[in-house]
Design an enzyme around this catalytic site. Structure first.
Site, PDB file in Angstrom:
ATOM      1  N   PRO A 166      30.777  23.548  40.171  1.00  0.00           N
ATOM      2  CA  PRO A 166      31.069  22.631  39.072  1.00  0.00           C
ATOM      3  C   PRO A 166      30.974  23.312  37.700  1.00  0.00           C
ATOM      4  O   PRO A 166      31.770  23.036  36.807  1.00  0.00           O
ATOM      5  CB  PRO A 166      30.006  21.540  39.225  1.00  0.00           C
ATOM      6  CG  PRO A 166      29.704  21.517  40.701  1.00  0.00           C
ATOM      7  CD  PRO A 166      29.841  22.940  41.161  1.00  0.00           C
ATOM      8  N   GLY A 190      33.804  28.319  37.155  1.00  0.00           N
ATOM      9  CA  GLY A 190      35.198  28.365  37.635  1.00  0.00           C
ATOM     10  C   GLY A 190      35.803  29.709  37.271  1.00  0.00           C
ATOM     11  O   GLY A 190      35.683  30.681  38.019  1.00  0.00           O
ATOM     12  N   SER A 191      36.372  29.787  36.062  1.00  0.00           N
ATOM     13  CA  SER A 191      36.955  31.062  35.606  1.00  0.00           C
ATOM     14  C   SER A 191      35.883  32.122  35.403  1.00  0.00           C
ATOM     15  O   SER A 191      36.174  33.318  35.427  1.00  0.00           O
ATOM     16  CB  SER A 191      37.725  30.843  34.299  1.00  0.00           C
ATOM     17  OG  SER A 191      38.875  30.068  34.531  1.00  0.00           O
ATOM     18  N   THR A 246      39.323  25.299  49.233  1.00  0.00           N
ATOM     19  CA  THR A 246      40.497  25.152  50.100  1.00  0.00           C
ATOM     20  C   THR A 246      40.071  25.364  51.552  1.00  0.00           C
ATOM     21  O   THR A 246      39.299  26.288  51.840  1.00  0.00           O
ATOM     22  CB  THR A 246      41.568  26.191  49.703  1.00  0.00           C
ATOM     23  OG1 THR A 246      41.873  26.006  48.327  1.00  0.00           O
ATOM     24  CG2 THR A 246      42.840  26.026  50.537  1.00  0.00           C
ATOM     25  N   GLY A 268      43.971  37.980  47.330  1.00  0.00           N
ATOM     26  CA  GLY A 268      44.329  36.557  47.391  1.00  0.00           C
ATOM     27  C   GLY A 268      45.456  36.217  46.428  1.00  0.00           C
ATOM     28  O   GLY A 268      46.314  35.382  46.714  1.00  0.00           O
ATOM     29  N   ARG A 269      45.450  36.891  45.289  1.00  0.00           N
ATOM     30  CA  ARG A 269      46.479  36.596  44.274  1.00  0.00           C
ATOM     31  C   ARG A 269      47.876  36.972  44.750  1.00  0.00           C
ATOM     32  O   ARG A 269      48.861  36.337  44.379  1.00  0.00           O
ATOM     33  CB  ARG A 269      46.095  37.295  42.956  1.00  0.00           C
ATOM     34  CG  ARG A 269      44.913  36.599  42.319  1.00  0.00           C
ATOM     35  CD  ARG A 269      44.219  37.340  41.211  1.00  0.00           C
ATOM     36  NE  ARG A 269      43.052  36.546  40.797  1.00  0.00           N
ATOM     37  CZ  ARG A 269      42.041  36.999  40.053  1.00  0.00           C
ATOM     38  NH1 ARG A 269      42.056  38.232  39.603  1.00  0.00           N
ATOM     39  NH2 ARG A 269      41.034  36.189  39.740  1.00  0.00           N
ATOM     40  N   GLN A 277      79.298  24.868  34.118  1.00  0.00           N
ATOM     41  CA  GLN A 277      78.560  26.065  33.715  1.00  0.00           C
ATOM     42  C   GLN A 277      77.078  25.759  33.438  1.00  0.00           C
ATOM     43  O   GLN A 277      76.203  26.594  33.688  1.00  0.00           O
ATOM     44  CB  GLN A 277      79.218  26.679  32.483  1.00  0.00           C
ATOM     45  CG  GLN A 277      78.961  28.157  32.374  1.00  0.00           C
ATOM     46  CD  GLN A 277      79.731  28.800  31.246  1.00  0.00           C
ATOM     47  OE1 GLN A 277      79.771  28.290  30.119  1.00  0.00           O
ATOM     48  NE2 GLN A 277      80.362  29.913  31.537  1.00  0.00           N
ATOM     49  N   GLU A 307      42.744  30.616  42.411  1.00  0.00           N
ATOM     50  CA  GLU A 307      42.559  32.070  42.528  1.00  0.00           C
ATOM     51  C   GLU A 307      42.791  32.781  41.189  1.00  0.00           C
ATOM     52  O   GLU A 307      43.313  33.886  41.133  1.00  0.00           O
ATOM     53  CB  GLU A 307      43.380  32.635  43.688  1.00  0.00           C
ATOM     54  CG  GLU A 307      42.932  31.965  44.994  1.00  0.00           C
ATOM     55  CD  GLU A 307      43.380  32.658  46.250  1.00  0.00           C
ATOM     56  OE1 GLU A 307      43.459  33.886  46.241  1.00  0.00           O
ATOM     57  OE2 GLU A 307      43.619  31.947  47.254  1.00  0.00           O
ATOM     58  N   SER A 366      46.534  31.260  35.053  1.00  0.00           N
ATOM     59  CA  SER A 366      47.466  32.218  34.407  1.00  0.00           C
ATOM     60  C   SER A 366      46.761  32.939  33.260  1.00  0.00           C
ATOM     61  O   SER A 366      47.031  34.125  32.994  1.00  0.00           O
ATOM     62  CB  SER A 366      48.698  31.478  33.874  1.00  0.00           C
ATOM     63  OG  SER A 366      49.463  30.989  34.954  1.00  0.00           O
TER      64      SER A 366
HETATM   65  N1  CAA Z   1      37.376  44.317  41.985  1.00  0.00           N
HETATM   66  C1  CAA Z   1      36.104  44.762  42.134  1.00  0.00           C
HETATM   67  N2  CAA Z   1      35.202  44.758  41.102  1.00  0.00           N
HETATM   68  C2  CAA Z   1      35.640  44.297  39.917  1.00  0.00           C
HETATM   69  C3  CAA Z   1      36.947  43.823  39.708  1.00  0.00           C
HETATM   70  C4  CAA Z   1      37.844  43.855  40.809  1.00  0.00           C
HETATM   71  N3  CAA Z   1      39.101  43.421  40.689  1.00  0.00           N
HETATM   72  N4  CAA Z   1      37.084  43.438  38.431  1.00  0.00           N
HETATM   73  C5  CAA Z   1      35.887  43.661  37.828  1.00  0.00           C
HETATM   74  N5  CAA Z   1      35.030  44.170  38.741  1.00  0.00           N
HETATM   75  C6  CAA Z   1      33.629  44.568  38.519  1.00  0.00           C
HETATM   76  C7  CAA Z   1      33.499  45.438  37.271  1.00  0.00           C
HETATM   77  O1  CAA Z   1      33.685  46.800  37.586  1.00  0.00           O
HETATM   78  C8  CAA Z   1      32.057  45.165  36.834  1.00  0.00           C
HETATM   79  O2  CAA Z   1      31.191  45.915  37.658  1.00  0.00           O
HETATM   80  P1  CAA Z   1      29.792  46.518  37.061  1.00  0.00           P
HETATM   81  O3  CAA Z   1      28.933  45.359  36.726  1.00  0.00           O
HETATM   82  O4  CAA Z   1      29.265  47.342  38.191  1.00  0.00           O
HETATM   83  O5  CAA Z   1      30.154  47.315  35.847  1.00  0.00           O
HETATM   84  C9  CAA Z   1      31.878  43.707  37.225  1.00  0.00           C
HETATM   85  O6  CAA Z   1      32.859  43.407  38.226  1.00  0.00           O
HETATM   86  C10 CAA Z   1      32.058  42.761  36.056  1.00  0.00           C
HETATM   87  O7  CAA Z   1      33.304  43.044  35.474  1.00  0.00           O
HETATM   88  P2  CAA Z   1      33.806  42.249  34.165  1.00  0.00           P
HETATM   89  O8  CAA Z   1      32.755  42.403  33.079  1.00  0.00           O
HETATM   90  O9  CAA Z   1      35.186  42.658  33.863  1.00  0.00           O
HETATM   91  O10 CAA Z   1      33.732  40.759  34.718  1.00  0.00           O
HETATM   92  P3  CAA Z   1      33.847  39.398  33.958  1.00  0.00           P
HETATM   93  O11 CAA Z   1      32.667  38.601  34.291  1.00  0.00           O
HETATM   94  O12 CAA Z   1      34.230  39.596  32.531  1.00  0.00           O
HETATM   95  O13 CAA Z   1      35.080  38.716  34.753  1.00  0.00           O
HETATM   96  C11 CAA Z   1      37.313  38.107  35.248  1.00  0.00           C
HETATM   97  C12 CAA Z   1      36.336  39.222  34.808  1.00  0.00           C
HETATM   98  C13 CAA Z   1      38.642  38.792  35.489  1.00  0.00           C
HETATM   99  C14 CAA Z   1      37.480  37.050  34.180  1.00  0.00           C
HETATM  100  C15 CAA Z   1      36.811  37.487  36.554  1.00  0.00           C
HETATM  101  O14 CAA Z   1      35.625  36.767  36.323  1.00  0.00           O
HETATM  102  C16 CAA Z   1      37.795  36.556  37.222  1.00  0.00           C
HETATM  103  O15 CAA Z   1      38.687  37.009  37.938  1.00  0.00           O
HETATM  104  N6  CAA Z   1      37.671  35.207  37.020  1.00  0.00           N
HETATM  105  C17 CAA Z   1      38.470  34.222  37.719  1.00  0.00           C
HETATM  106  C18 CAA Z   1      37.816  33.787  38.991  1.00  0.00           C
HETATM  107  C19 CAA Z   1      38.759  33.099  39.928  1.00  0.00           C
HETATM  108  O16 CAA Z   1      39.845  33.585  40.210  1.00  0.00           O
HETATM  109  N7  CAA Z   1      38.335  31.954  40.452  1.00  0.00           N
HETATM  110  C20 CAA Z   1      39.063  31.257  41.441  1.00  0.00           C
HETATM  111  C21 CAA Z   1      38.141  30.867  42.548  1.00  0.00           C
HETATM  112  S1  CAA Z   1      38.692  30.998  44.188  1.00  0.00           S
HETATM  113  C22 CAA Z   1      39.651  29.644  44.462  1.00  0.00           C
HETATM  114  O17 CAA Z   1      40.599  29.462  43.773  1.00  0.00           O
HETATM  115  C23 CAA Z   1      39.258  28.698  45.559  1.00  0.00           C
HETATM  116  C24 CAA Z   1      40.175  28.532  46.692  1.00  0.00           C
HETATM  117  O18 CAA Z   1      39.707  28.124  47.753  1.00  0.00           O
HETATM  118  C25 CAA Z   1      41.642  28.821  46.632  1.00  0.00           C
END
Ligand code: CAA
Length: 380
Positions: free
Chosen positions: A126, A129-130, A156, A240-241, A277, A361, A364
């Protein structure tokens, strides 16, 4: 990028299955809010729930490119069924395959690959999320096991799942560094599906709120290293993306093909509207965006299959394909005019199903953050 002969064969095979077994059910799946168990069984029997699981663990032994083709074709027939396949395979099967111990792979993958078990991924909450670094679900080390408590949102497959990959904090102070991943069997005491969301689209796919009330998780069910769960989660979402991008282009393709066919049959001003067209330009734009989406998906899949970095390319594929799907499904309704706005025609379902691909996941906006971060990293 062009598909190999082998991938074209897989596409043809999945297309035939989707047209015969999935598309005829899509209206009822949307209307009844449920994917029939018999269809899930057939997805498993055909290898679509374990496409890239190696044969030694009961999978089809294909690659990620094949998986994205499968999600695309199934989603063209039914967006709800497409995301069942995608969330199960990308978000539960993949992290077990990538981070699991040999014992975990042998124990969990065969039933997940056959469809006997369905998987889900419990990250969102809750208030997380992001920004999943702010999880509140906590796993307390009890010596011989962990005790998991908390609430997960928007899961999901949450209603059907037998196996859940769950992310939880194991330390109170360390923010994302204190997150650990676990494999949880959902038939345990304290795993409760609290609420099912009533949604705009993908109505056949369950979206659950799950409450963990002192769930006992054996120590051997920790997935990956202790407090390395954030990387498990983000790398899982990278793959997943690609799956969600494939779902988006599948839905978009269905809308495009319906609008194109309708345009040849609908007569106004004494001729089919396909002769106008204004309609031709829409069809041209839709067709171009679908091809561009597929090329981005194929590039991201090829990089993943080659073991090369693909985080940015996966985000680009999802960003472009989901926004294209929203645009294409909107234009498909426009081509059908008043008919497109009614439930007598499937394009309104495609439009409703497309919207979520811009959200789950990673929204945008999150995809743009990932792409921009990778761009700046490349010059630093
Ligand atoms: N793969 C592996 N590690 C990664 C990574 C990746 N793609 N991206 C970043 N990391 C690591 C970094 O190296 C860093 O590691 P260290 O602490 O060791 O240095 C750590 O993760 C933190 O990195 P950031 O500071 O860049 O992380 P952040 O907290 O700023 O977040 C973000 C970055 C891109 C915003 C990320 O939080 C994100 O992707 N948020 C969206 C989440 C999301 O997609 N949620 C959807 C939920 S799933 C769903 O939809 C449910 C379903 O059932 C379909």
């Amino acid at each position: 990028m062009l598909l190999s002969e082998n991938h074209v064969e897989i596409k043809d095979m999945v297309q035939k299955f989707a047209d015969a077994e999935v598309a005829p059910l899509a209206h009822d799946i949307d209307h009844n809010g449920k994917i029939p168990e018999d269809l899930v069984r057939k997805l498993g029997e055909n290898g679509f729930l374990g496409s890239y699981v190696p044969e030694q663990y009961g999978g089809a032994g294909l690659d990620y490119m094949s998986y994205s083709i499968i999600v695309d074709e199934i989603s063209r027939a039914c967006g709800s069924t497409g995301v069942l396949v995608s969330a199960h395979t990308s978000l539960c099967v993949w992290p077990i395959l990538e981070y699991g111990t040999e014992e975990q792979k042998q124990k969990y993958l065969p039933k997940l690959a056959s469809g006997e078990h369905i998987g889900c991924f419990c990250l969102s909450e809750p208030n997380a999320g992001s920004d999943p670094g702010t999880l509140a679900t906590f796993a307390t080390d009890m010596g011989d096991h962990f005790e998991l408590s908390g609430t997960k949102n928007f899961i999901t497959n949450g209603k059907e799942a037998d196996i859940a990959v769950v992310l939880a904090k194991t330390s109170k102070t360390n923010n994302h560094k204190g997150i650990t991943a676990f494999i949880v069997e959902t038939n345990v005491d304290g795993f409760n599906v609290q609420k099912l969301e009533d949604k705009l689209g993908i109505k056949g796919s369950s979206t659950a709120q799950i409450h963990f009330d002192k769930v006992k998780v054996p120590k051997e069910n920790m997935l990956g290293e202790f407090e390395k769960g954030f990387k498990v989660a983000l790398s899982t979402l990278d793959g997943g993306r690609i799956g969600i991008a494939a779902q988006a282009v599948g839905i978009a393709d269905a809308a495009f093909k319906y609008a194109r066919m309708y345009a040849t049959q609908r007569v106004q001003f004494g001729k089919p509207i396909s002769a106008l067209q204004a309609i031709q330009f829409k069809i041209a734009d839709m067709s171009t965006k679908i091809d561009a989406s597929r090329l981005l998906i194929q590039r991201a899949s090829a990089l993943k299959d080659a073991g090369k970095p693909y985080s940015k390319e996966a985000a680009q594929a999802k960003l472009f394909a989901s926004e294209a799907a929203m645009d294409i499904t909107t234009q498909a309704i426009q081509v059908l005019g008043g008919n497109g706005y009614t439930k007598e025609y499937p394009v309104e379902r495609f439009f409703r199903d497309a919207k979520i691909t811009e959200i789950y996941e990673g929204t945008s906006e999150i995809q743009r953050i990932v792409i921009a971060a990778n761009e700046f990293k490349s010059i630093s």
